[in-house]
Design a protein around this motif. Sequence first.
Motif, PDB file in Angstrom:
ATOM      1  N   LEU A  79     -68.582  37.098  63.154  1.00  0.00           N
ATOM      2  CA  LEU A  79     -68.634  37.174  61.697  1.00  0.00           C
ATOM      3  C   LEU A  79     -69.894  37.900  61.228  1.00  0.00           C
ATOM      4  N   SER A  80     -71.039  37.555  61.778  1.00  0.00           N
ATOM      5  CA  SER A  80     -72.299  38.193  61.368  1.00  0.00           C
ATOM      6  C   SER A  80     -72.278  39.695  61.640  1.00  0.00           C
ATOM      7  N   ARG A  81     -71.777  40.068  62.798  1.00  0.00           N
ATOM      8  CA  ARG A  81     -71.701  41.495  63.142  1.00  0.00           C
ATOM      9  C   ARG A  81     -70.782  42.223  62.146  1.00  0.00           C
ATOM     10  N   TRP A  82     -69.627  41.625  61.840  1.00  0.00           N
ATOM     11  CA  TRP A  82     -68.691  42.241  60.904  1.00  0.00           C
ATOM     12  C   TRP A  82     -69.313  42.345  59.515  1.00  0.00           C
ATOM     13  N   LEU A  83     -69.982  41.284  59.071  1.00  0.00           N
ATOM     14  CA  LEU A  83     -70.598  41.297  57.745  1.00  0.00           C
ATOM     15  C   LEU A  83     -71.665  42.373  57.631  1.00  0.00           C
ATOM     16  N   ARG A  84     -72.514  42.508  58.673  1.00  0.00           N
ATOM     17  CA  ARG A  84     -73.564  43.531  58.625  1.00  0.00           C
ATOM     18  C   ARG A  84     -72.943  44.929  58.585  1.00  0.00           C
ATOM     19  N   ASP A  85     -71.892  45.151  59.373  1.00  0.00           N
ATOM     20  CA  ASP A  85     -71.230  46.458  59.358  1.00  0.00           C
ATOM     21  C   ASP A  85     -70.584  46.730  57.999  1.00  0.00           C
ATOM     22  N   GLY A 113     -58.724  45.184  54.576  1.00  0.00           N
ATOM     23  CA  GLY A 113     -57.659  44.637  55.410  1.00  0.00           C
ATOM     24  C   GLY A 113     -58.137  43.523  56.337  1.00  0.00           C
ATOM     25  N   GLU A 114     -59.410  43.540  56.710  1.00  0.00           N
ATOM     26  CA  GLU A 114     -59.960  42.541  57.636  1.00  0.00           C
ATOM     27  C   GLU A 114     -60.548  41.327  56.931  1.00  0.00           C
ATOM     28  N   LEU A 115     -60.671  41.382  55.613  1.00  0.00           N
ATOM     29  CA  LEU A 115     -61.303  40.290  54.867  1.00  0.00           C
ATOM     30  C   LEU A 115     -60.624  38.944  55.091  1.00  0.00           C
ATOM     31  N   GLU A 116     -59.315  38.912  55.028  1.00  0.00           N
ATOM     32  CA  GLU A 116     -58.574  37.649  55.194  1.00  0.00           C
ATOM     33  C   GLU A 116     -58.848  37.036  56.567  1.00  0.00           C
ATOM     34  N   GLU A 117     -58.839  37.894  57.586  1.00  0.00           N
ATOM     35  CA  GLU A 117     -59.116  37.432  58.953  1.00  0.00           C
ATOM     36  C   GLU A 117     -60.531  36.860  59.067  1.00  0.00           C
ATOM     37  N   MET A 118     -61.490  37.500  58.419  1.00  0.00           N
ATOM     38  CA  MET A 118     -62.872  37.023  58.472  1.00  0.00           C
ATOM     39  C   MET A 118     -63.045  35.716  57.701  1.00  0.00           C
ATOM     40  N   SER A 154     -72.397  36.412  51.616  1.00  0.00           N
ATOM     41  CA  SER A 154     -72.115  37.806  51.991  1.00  0.00           C
ATOM     42  C   SER A 154     -70.621  38.087  51.949  1.00  0.00           C
ATOM     43  N   LEU A 155     -69.838  37.152  52.438  1.00  0.00           N
ATOM     44  CA  LEU A 155     -68.387  37.306  52.446  1.00  0.00           C
ATOM     45  C   LEU A 155     -67.838  37.395  51.017  1.00  0.00           C
ATOM     46  N   VAL A 156     -68.341  36.543  50.136  1.00  0.00           N
ATOM     47  CA  VAL A 156     -67.917  36.563  48.728  1.00  0.00           C
ATOM     48  C   VAL A 156     -68.340  37.880  48.066  1.00  0.00           C
ATOM     49  N   ARG A 157     -69.553  38.310  48.354  1.00  0.00           N
ATOM     50  CA  ARG A 157     -70.054  39.559  47.776  1.00  0.00           C
ATOM     51  C   ARG A 157     -69.200  40.744  48.234  1.00  0.00           C
ATOM     52  N   ILE A 158     -68.867  40.775  49.513  1.00  0.00           N
ATOM     53  CA  ILE A 158     -68.043  41.863  50.031  1.00  0.00           C
ATOM     54  C   ILE A 158     -66.659  41.824  49.398  1.00  0.00           C
ATOM     55  N   ARG A 159     -66.091  40.618  49.296  1.00  0.00           N
ATOM     56  CA  ARG A 159     -64.763  40.458  48.677  1.00  0.00           C
ATOM     57  C   ARG A 159     -64.777  41.013  47.248  1.00  0.00           C
ATOM     58  N   ALA A 160     -65.865  40.812  46.525  1.00  0.00           N
ATOM     59  CA  ALA A 160     -65.952  41.273  45.137  1.00  0.00           C
ATOM     60  C   ALA A 160     -66.191  42.779  45.045  1.00  0.00           C
ATOM     61  N   HIS A 161     -66.988  43.339  45.956  1.00  0.00           N
ATOM     62  CA  HIS A 161     -67.382  44.745  45.844  1.00  0.00           C
ATOM     63  C   HIS A 161     -66.370  45.738  46.411  1.00  0.00           C
ATOM     64  N   VAL A 162     -65.609  45.351  47.398  1.00  0.00           N
ATOM     65  CA  VAL A 162     -64.691  46.312  48.030  1.00  0.00           C
ATOM     66  C   VAL A 162     -63.681  46.889  47.036  1.00  0.00           C
ATOM     67  N   PRO A 163     -62.971  46.077  46.244  1.00  0.00           N
ATOM     68  CA  PRO A 163     -62.018  46.683  45.295  1.00  0.00           C
ATOM     69  C   PRO A 163     -62.701  47.608  44.282  1.00  0.00           C
TER      70      PRO A 163
END
Length: 188
Positions: A79-85, A113-118, A154-163
Motif C-alpha cells: 500500500l505504501s509503495r502504491w500510494l507514493r507512486d 482503476g486500482e483505487l478500489e483494490e487498494m 493519502s488514500l482519501v486525498r488520491i481518491r479526491a484528486h484523480v477525477p
Amino acid sequence: ERLEFFKDIALVKKNFDSLGDFYNFLSATCDRETVNALDHDYTTLCQRWERIYQYAKQYTYAGDILKNRQIYEQGIQTLSRWLRDAEETLNRQHVNTAEQIKSHQEDLKKINGELEEMEDLFRNISKSFQSLIPDLSRDEVDRIMKLLKMEKESLVRIRAHVPLKLQLFHQLLSQQESIELGQREISL
C-alpha cells in the motif's frame, strides 16, 4: 525458527478435525468390515496426532500472530509503495506535449482503476492490525495507528484528486492538440 515452522499448525488442526467429520460419514455409510478397518486406522491416526499436537499446540496462537504480522507487513509495504507512486504521478508537473499529456492521463486512469483494490487492501491491513493489538506494546500500537491514519489520508486525498486531474488533463489535451495543430499549419 519453530514459530515459522509451525505457523500453519492451526490450519493442520482444522484439516484434522475435518478428517474426523469424514470418518463419521464413512462409518455411517459403509459396511461393517470396512468400518472396522477404518476404525483401526482412524484410532491409530488420532493417537499419533494427539502425541504430536501436544508439543505443537503451543505454537498455534503464536503462529496466528506471526501470520497476521506478516499479512500486515506485506500489505502495508504494498500500500505504501502504491500510494507514493500515485502521489508522484499526481504531482507530476512537466507535461509539455500532447503525447506527454496522453501518457499522464493513462497513468491517472490506471491509478483510478486500482483505487478500489487498494481500499480493500487497506481494510485487510486494518483487520490484521486489529487482531495484533493485544500482542503489541502500547508504543507499537500508537506508531502503527499513526502510520495507518497517514496512509488512509493519502488514500482519501488520491481518491479526491484523480477525477479532478483526469478532467483537467482532458481539457488540457484538447487545448494542447489545438495549439500543436495550429503550429504545424503555421509552419507549412
